[in-house]
Enzyme design. Structure first.
Site, PDB file in Angstrom:
ATOM      1  N   SER A   1      51.074  37.523 -53.559  1.00 37.48           N
ATOM      2  CA  SER A   1      51.010  36.086 -53.317  1.00 37.48           C
ATOM      3  C   SER A   1      52.223  35.640 -52.528  1.00 37.48           C
ATOM      4  O   SER A   1      53.346  36.094 -52.780  1.00 37.48           O
ATOM      5  CB  SER A   1      50.958  35.331 -54.647  1.00 37.48           C
ATOM      6  OG  SER A   1      50.858  33.945 -54.440  1.00 37.48           O
TER       7      SER A   1
ATOM      8  N   ASP B   1      56.477  43.459 -36.734  1.00 36.44           N
ATOM      9  CA  ASP B   1      56.996  43.490 -38.105  1.00 36.44           C
ATOM     10  C   ASP B   1      56.770  44.862 -38.735  1.00 36.44           C
ATOM     11  O   ASP B   1      56.292  44.972 -39.867  1.00 36.44           O
ATOM     12  CB  ASP B   1      56.341  42.401 -38.959  1.00 36.44           C
ATOM     13  CG  ASP B   1      57.092  42.161 -40.270  1.00 36.44           C
ATOM     14  OD1 ASP B   1      58.286  42.535 -40.343  1.00 36.44           O
ATOM     15  OD2 ASP B   1      56.494  41.607 -41.215  1.00 36.44           O
TER      16      ASP B   1
END
Length: 481
Positions: free
Chosen positions: A35, A152
């Site tokens: 989350s 990333d």
């Protein structure tokens, strides 16, 4: 007793994914496994055949567009996470259905670091390291052949199947480069629904590519247009502080990179944010989605990004690869900076100062003259950071960790390096040791992969010693010892 009410429209997007009827009709959602501010990830099971999947609910249009677009282009690449299908409509967050991968390279490194060392030799066998490296290179090569810069790359975004197959995940910051070196715009005039026939061929799930049949009363069916999308973004930005919605900063995203999902954030607050590295963020992206320097996770961020460049390409991924490979060899992060300034300082201490001699044109970087470091007379060199590594291993890392982006070796060049064809040979994928689950920590989580309890927050100037402030025509320059 009143009769049961007839089914109404789907609840608003603030409700749980469990209420998305088009999703729960096809998938059993078992548990939330990650989350963050911009996405939530659930482990699920496809009802038709019991296949384990990861459902990634992306709360940001831009990141969803980028990830779906990149994964569609890369579909079929054996070392890129598979997008099974996605659900998207105007009034709901995008939900990507991805293959479920329970471990990652960060877990491999953490697991190996807990094993006893034999005579100072790292617990990962050379043949294992080579096989992990080969898989990473093959995945990045697929991205770069398709002009996709990931932006990333880090161990936590390199997911691993139970069989040992490594796959690149989390393309929420990825960009597609055009032939002229510019980036493709983020927003297409047509929506994903309008391109449903093309995507149906790719994803083999045509029914989920079409516009949802349930629309709020008074609203026409059909795809969201570019204008409507931009209008929604403007309205959302007006209601929310910019620092909460600027995806390029990767800030406030929590530890959610598990299971083919999200980006673990660059949590630390930099004391000079807005003054030297974050200029592109302050200016914002233009209508064509220009590149920004605030991408990637700090420990793996290329020097040109740390100096505020918005004119970069695939080479930023190559620097990240060098940091990843160094960590595979030593089981410790190579440049674990606690701020962007500290990150640069650590790089300079190893590789020496940045200058026109080592990188022609570096003085034109946006923030090159805004901040400077004292000259490092005797950088320690990569060899000192890679103890017990062979000459070939050090050479491989050195070919990636070049200041000059043009000098960095490409994945294809490295795949042909003699390092991978000499003894000890890479082990078969089936011989790799795969941890049972993802590593629970990341470099920007409290404590990090290695417990840097002696490091204070980014705003603690005492860590850097005396600072020298020099007025300039545009503000001031800060010199670090």
């Amino acid at each position: 007793m009143d009769p049961d009410p007839s089914p109404g429209p789907d609840p608003p997007k603030s409700w749980s994914i469990h209420t998305r009827r088009e999703i729960i009709a096809r998938y059993e959602i078992l548990e939330r496994v990650g989350s963050g501010a911009y996405s939530d990830v659930y482990r699920g099971r496809r009802l038709s055949d019991g296949l384990a999947v990861a459902l990634k609910e992306v709360h940001d249009y831009q990141s969803a567009f980028r990830e779906i677009e990149a994964l569609q282009i890369l579909r079929g690449s054996p070392h890129v996470v598979l997008l099974h299908e996605y659900f998207w409509r105007e009034d709901e967050d995008a939900v990507l259905v991805l293959e479920f991968l329970r471990s990652d390279l960060a877990a491999v490194i953490a697991d190996a670091s807990r094993r006893p060392r034999d005579g100072g030799v790292a617990p990962l066998r050379a043949g294992e390291v080579k096989r992990w490296m080969l898989q990473v290179l093959e995945g990045v090569d697929a991205c770069h052949r398709n002009s996709i810069v990931h932006r990333d790359l880090k161990p936590g975004n390199l997911l691993i199947s139970e069989e040992g197959v490594l796959k690149i995940a989390d393309f929420g910051q990825a960009r597609i480069l055009l032939d002229d070196g510019n980036v493709a715009p983020d927003y297409e005039p047509e929506s994903f629904e309008e391109r449903s026939s093309e995507q149906a061929d790719i994803l083999q799930q045509p029914e989920t590519m079409e516009a949802d049949t349930t629309c709020p009363e008074g609203q026409e069916h059909g795809a969201i247009t570019r204008e409507a999308y931009l209008r929604e973004v403007d309205e959302f930005k007006a209601k929310n502080p910019r620092h909460e919605i600027d995806k390029e900063t990767s800030i406030f995203d929590g530890d959610t990179s598990c299971l083919a999902t999200c980006t673990t954030s660059d949590i630390g607050e930099d004391p000079f944010k807005g003054s030297y590295v974050y200029g592109a963020e302050e200016a914002g992206e233009d209508a064509q989605g220009s590149l920004t320097s605030c991408v990637g996770t700090r420990w793996f961020r290329a020097p040109e990004l740390l100096y505020g460049s918005t004119d970069y390409g695939l080479e930023v991924d190559l620097w990240s690869l060098g940091c990843i490979f160094a960590e595979l060899l030593t089981l410790e992060p190579l440049f674990p900076g606690i701020s962007d300034i500290d990150q640069l300082s650590r790089i300079f201490n190893v590789l020496g100062n940045l200058s026109e001699e080592v990188w022609p044109g570096c003085t034109k970087l946006p923030d090159y003259r805004t901040i400077s470091f004292c000259k490092i007379e005797n950088p320690i060199g990569l060899e000192s950071c890679l103890p017990n590594c062979s000459t070939d291993e050090v050479s491989l890392v050195r070919r990636l960790l070049c200041y000059d982006p043009a000098a960095r070796a490409t994945p294809m060049e490295l795949l042909q390096d003699k390092y991978f064809t000499e003894e000890p040979l890479p082990v078969p994928i089936s011989a790799l040791q795969v941890p049972q689950s993802k590593n629970s920590h990341d470099e920007d989580s409290a404590g990090g992969w290695n417990d840097y309890n002696d490091m204070d927050s980014d705003s603690d100037f005492e860590d850097f010693g005396p600072l020298k402030f020099t007025p300039t025509s545009t503000g001031f320059s800060i010199q670090f010892p």
